[in-house]
Scaffold this motif. Structure first.
Motif, short mmCIF file in Angstrom:
data_model
loop_
_atom_site.label_atom_id
_atom_site.label_comp_id
_atom_site.label_asym_id
_atom_site.label_seq_id
_atom_site.Cartn_x
_atom_site.Cartn_y
_atom_site.Cartn_z
N LYS A 163 0.83 -1.21 0.00
CA LYS A 163 0.00 0.00 0.00
C LYS A 163 0.86 1.26 0.00
CE LYS A 163 -3.41 -2.84 2.23
NZ LYS A 163 -4.00 -3.36 3.43
N THR A 164 2.13 1.09 0.31
CA THR A 164 3.07 2.20 0.25
C THR A 164 4.43 1.57 -0.03
OG1 THR A 164 3.82 4.17 1.42
CG2 THR A 164 3.53 2.23 2.76
N ASN A 165 5.46 2.38 -0.23
CA ASN A 165 6.75 1.79 -0.56
C ASN A 165 7.26 0.95 0.62
OD1 ASN A 165 9.36 1.14 -1.20
ND2 ASN A 165 9.80 3.11 -2.16
N CYS A 166 7.38 -0.33 0.41
CA CYS A 166 7.81 -1.18 1.53
C CYS A 166 9.05 -1.98 1.15
CB CYS A 166 6.66 -2.06 2.03
SG CYS A 166 5.86 -3.00 0.76
N SER A 167 9.95 -1.33 0.41
CA SER A 167 11.24 -1.96 0.12
C SER A 167 12.07 -1.89 1.41
CB SER A 167 11.94 -1.21 -1.01
OG SER A 167 13.33 -1.41 -0.89
N VAL A 168 12.34 -3.06 1.98
CA VAL A 168 12.98 -3.08 3.30
C VAL A 168 14.38 -2.49 3.29
CG1 VAL A 168 11.61 -4.93 4.32
CG2 VAL A 168 13.59 -5.52 2.92
N LYS A 169 15.06 -2.61 2.16
CA LYS A 169 16.43 -2.05 2.09
C LYS A 169 16.34 -0.53 2.09
CE LYS A 169 17.94 -6.26 1.65
NZ LYS A 169 18.41 -7.06 2.73
N LYS A 170 15.35 0.00 1.35
CA LYS A 170 15.19 1.45 1.30
C LYS A 170 14.75 1.98 2.68
CE LYS A 170 13.42 5.03 -1.75
NZ LYS A 170 12.74 5.90 -0.81
N LEU A 171 13.87 1.22 3.32
CA LEU A 171 13.39 1.64 4.65
C LEU A 171 14.48 1.54 5.70
CD1 LEU A 171 9.87 -0.11 4.72
CD2 LEU A 171 10.32 2.33 4.38
N GLY A 172 15.48 0.71 5.43
CA GLY A 172 16.59 0.55 6.38
C GLY A 172 16.22 -0.27 7.60
N VAL A 173 15.23 -1.17 7.43
CA VAL A 173 14.83 -2.00 8.58
C VAL A 173 15.52 -3.36 8.53
CG1 VAL A 173 12.59 -0.89 8.95
CG2 VAL A 173 12.76 -2.80 7.34
N ASP A 174 15.64 -4.00 9.68
CA ASP A 174 16.22 -5.34 9.76
C ASP A 174 15.15 -6.40 9.89
OD1 ASP A 174 19.03 -4.43 9.95
OD2 ASP A 174 18.30 -3.49 11.78
N LEU A 175 14.00 -5.98 10.42
CA LEU A 175 12.87 -6.90 10.61
C LEU A 175 11.61 -6.18 10.15
CD1 LEU A 175 13.74 -7.93 14.31
CD2 LEU A 175 14.17 -9.31 12.27
N TYR A 176 10.74 -6.90 9.43
CA TYR A 176 9.52 -6.26 8.92
C TYR A 176 8.43 -7.33 8.89
CZ TYR A 176 6.94 -2.95 5.88
OH TYR A 176 6.02 -2.05 5.35
N SER A 177 7.28 -7.01 9.49
CA SER A 177 6.21 -8.00 9.62
C SER A 177 5.07 -7.73 8.66
CB SER A 177 5.62 -7.94 11.04
OG SER A 177 6.64 -7.96 12.00
N ILE A 178 4.52 -8.79 8.08
CA ILE A 178 3.34 -8.64 7.22
C ILE A 178 2.30 -9.71 7.56
CG2 ILE A 178 4.69 -7.61 5.33
CD1 ILE A 178 4.27 -10.32 3.81
N SER A 179 1.07 -9.47 7.11
CA SER A 179 -0.01 -10.40 7.39
C SER A 179 -0.86 -10.61 6.13
CB SER A 179 -0.89 -9.82 8.51
OG SER A 179 -2.00 -10.65 8.73
N GLY A 180 -1.28 -11.84 5.90
CA GLY A 180 -2.03 -12.14 4.68
C GLY A 180 -3.43 -11.56 4.63
N HIS A 181 -4.14 -11.57 5.78
CA HIS A 181 -5.57 -11.28 5.69
C HIS A 181 -5.91 -9.81 5.50
CE1 HIS A 181 -6.69 -10.08 9.97
NE2 HIS A 181 -5.49 -10.57 10.18
N LYS A 182 -4.87 -8.96 5.39
CA LYS A 182 -5.14 -7.55 5.09
C LYS A 182 -5.07 -7.27 3.59
CE LYS A 182 -4.91 -6.97 9.61
NZ LYS A 182 -5.98 -6.60 10.50
N ILE A 183 -4.66 -8.28 2.81
CA ILE A 183 -4.47 -8.05 1.37
C ILE A 183 -5.18 -9.10 0.50
CG2 ILE A 183 -2.27 -6.78 1.61
CD1 ILE A 183 -1.24 -9.78 0.43
N GLY A 184 -6.20 -9.74 1.04
CA GLY A 184 -6.95 -10.68 0.22
C GLY A 184 -6.44 -12.11 0.28
N ALA A 185 -5.58 -12.41 1.25
CA ALA A 185 -5.19 -13.80 1.54
C ALA A 185 -5.96 -14.21 2.79
CB ALA A 185 -3.68 -13.88 1.76
N PRO A 186 -5.95 -15.49 3.13
CA PRO A 186 -6.74 -15.89 4.31
C PRO A 186 -6.07 -15.51 5.63
CG PRO A 186 -5.59 -17.76 3.37
CD PRO A 186 -5.35 -16.62 2.44
N LYS A 187 -6.83 -15.62 6.69
CA LYS A 187 -6.29 -15.44 8.04
C LYS A 187 -5.38 -16.63 8.35
CE LYS A 187 -10.61 -13.15 8.99
NZ LYS A 187 -10.89 -13.12 7.52
#
Ligand code: PLP
Length: 375
Positions: A180-204
């Motif tokens: 939904k926004t730029n989530c390139s982890v290298k650009k963001l400079g993060v070491d850990l990044y969490s995502i979830s399926g059920h917010k984007i049309g995948a199941p819970k």
């Protein structure tokens, strides 16, 4: 029904259901087995991992599948933190699964520090930095707020944190930001990044954690050695395949179209008396709008709208068991404002007509509620 609670959860894409069905009915073999059919299942997992990795701009071996983002976030905090002695800095705008996990660590005697929010819902960077010192192990800041849709500038935050202490592990909860926004982890400079399926049309029941290959995280579950020994347990192949399929479909949606639709929603809501858009001055998600309708009760308004076929949210679904709203009160909202706060969240499938119709119903019910002096 007009469904506008997509930050709570989403309808699963038909294509994701089809992909899952194929796994459950035909390619159901245990991916850890060594016969040909099982190896094909293992390949399905690798291909799905590559899809997620490509969207996050990392290597496939930096993606670990989990059962949900609550698990990813708890894993990040507890393992990333317990690696060393030191302190943990967490923003006060976190989802309950980060905030409560941090509080639990604090109750166990760990040095956990909470960074305050600005009135627009972003974390206060100077305040956060003042909490970071040479003993800080991990910093966690939510990317897009599930409460207000406000987007924290993770790239600048990571840079500033690492300038102060280059050894800090930077974590971000990307559940409401993924695709939904730029989530390139290298650009963001993060070491850990969490995502979830059920917010984007995948199941819970399916999530993932990006782990920078340069950092050493402790395994979450010990057992058969799945997920490179980091998260044992027979893989949720159906969920994994569906997460990849939903990722591919969601990624095709147009951000500009969604932004236009969000702005239509905001403009129509502003025509209602005594309605304030939260975090309006800040950079916000194109899919979450939180408003305060003074002299109403969001809980009743939500029920009235649902009776009229319009589903809206109020704060995070996970927080709805608790009274009040921690994040909104951190932003300085009064209890009266919080009582009237509703969250409207869109999906790529939401149409302009859905928005017009929904706002008509919300407006009608706000007027009705105020007429009864319920606020
Ligand atoms: N983080 C954020 C920002 C969320 O909005 C949610 C869900 O509401 C979660 C984490 C928890 O995700 P899951 O339901 O996959 O555990």
């Amino acid at each position: 029904m007009i469904y506008l609670d997509n930050a709570g959860t989403t309808r699963v894409y038909d294509e994701a259901i089809e992909a899952m069905k194929e796994v459950y009915s035909n390619t159901f073999f245990n991916p850890s087995s060594t016969y040909k059919d099982a190896l094909a299942v293992k390949k399905l997992i690798s291909e799905s991992r590559a899809v997620i990795a490509q969207k996050l701009g990392c290597a496939p071996n930096e993606i670990y599948f989990t059962s949900c983002a609550t698990e990813s976030n708890n894993w990040a905090l507890t393992s990333g933190f317990k690696n060393k002695r030191g302190n943990l800095v967490v923003s006060s705008g976190e989802h309950a699964c980060v905030y409560e996990c941090a509080k639990n660590l604090k109750n166990k005697g760990f040095d956990v520090r909470f960074a305050p929010l600005n009135s627009d819902g972003t974390v206060s960077l100077p305040a956060l930095l003042s909490l970071v010192d040479e003993n800080t192990c991990l910093v966690s800041v939510i990317h897009t707020s599930n409460e207000t849709g406000v987007i924290n500038d993770i790239e600048s935050i990571s840079r500033a944190v690492k300038a102060k202490n280059k050894n800090v592990i930077m974590h971000s909860d990307g559940v409401q930001a993924y695709l939904k926004t730029n989530c390139s982890v290298k650009k963001l400079g993060v070491d850990l990044y969490s995502i979830s399926g059920h917010k984007i049309g995948a199941p819970k029941g399916i999530g993932a954690l990006y782990v920078n290959s340069k950092i050493k995280l402790q395994p979450l579950l010990f057992g058969g050695g799945q997920e490179s020994g980091m998260r044992s347990g027979t893989e949720n192949v159906g969920g994994i395949v569906a997460l990849a399929k939903a990722t591919q479909i969601y990624a095709q949606s147009s951000s500009e179209e969604m932004l236009k639709r969000r702005d239509l929603l905001v403009n129509l809501l502003k025509e209602i008396d005594d309605v304030t858009i939260l975090s309006e001055s800040a950079t916000r998600s194109h899919s979450i709008v939180t408003v305060v309708a003074l002299n109403t009760k969001a809980e009743i308004l939500q029920t009235m709208c649902a009776d009229d076929g319009v589903i809206i949210g109020r704060g995070s679904a996970c927080a709805s068991h608790h009274s009040g709203n921690r994040v909104l009160s951190e932003m300085g909202l009064t209890q009266r404002q919080i009582d009237g706060a509703i969250r409207i969240s869109l999906s790529p499938q939401t149409s302009d007509e859905d928005i017009r119709q929904a706002v008509r119903i919300i407006d009608k019910n706000i007027t009705k509620l105020r007429g009864h002096n319920i606020g």
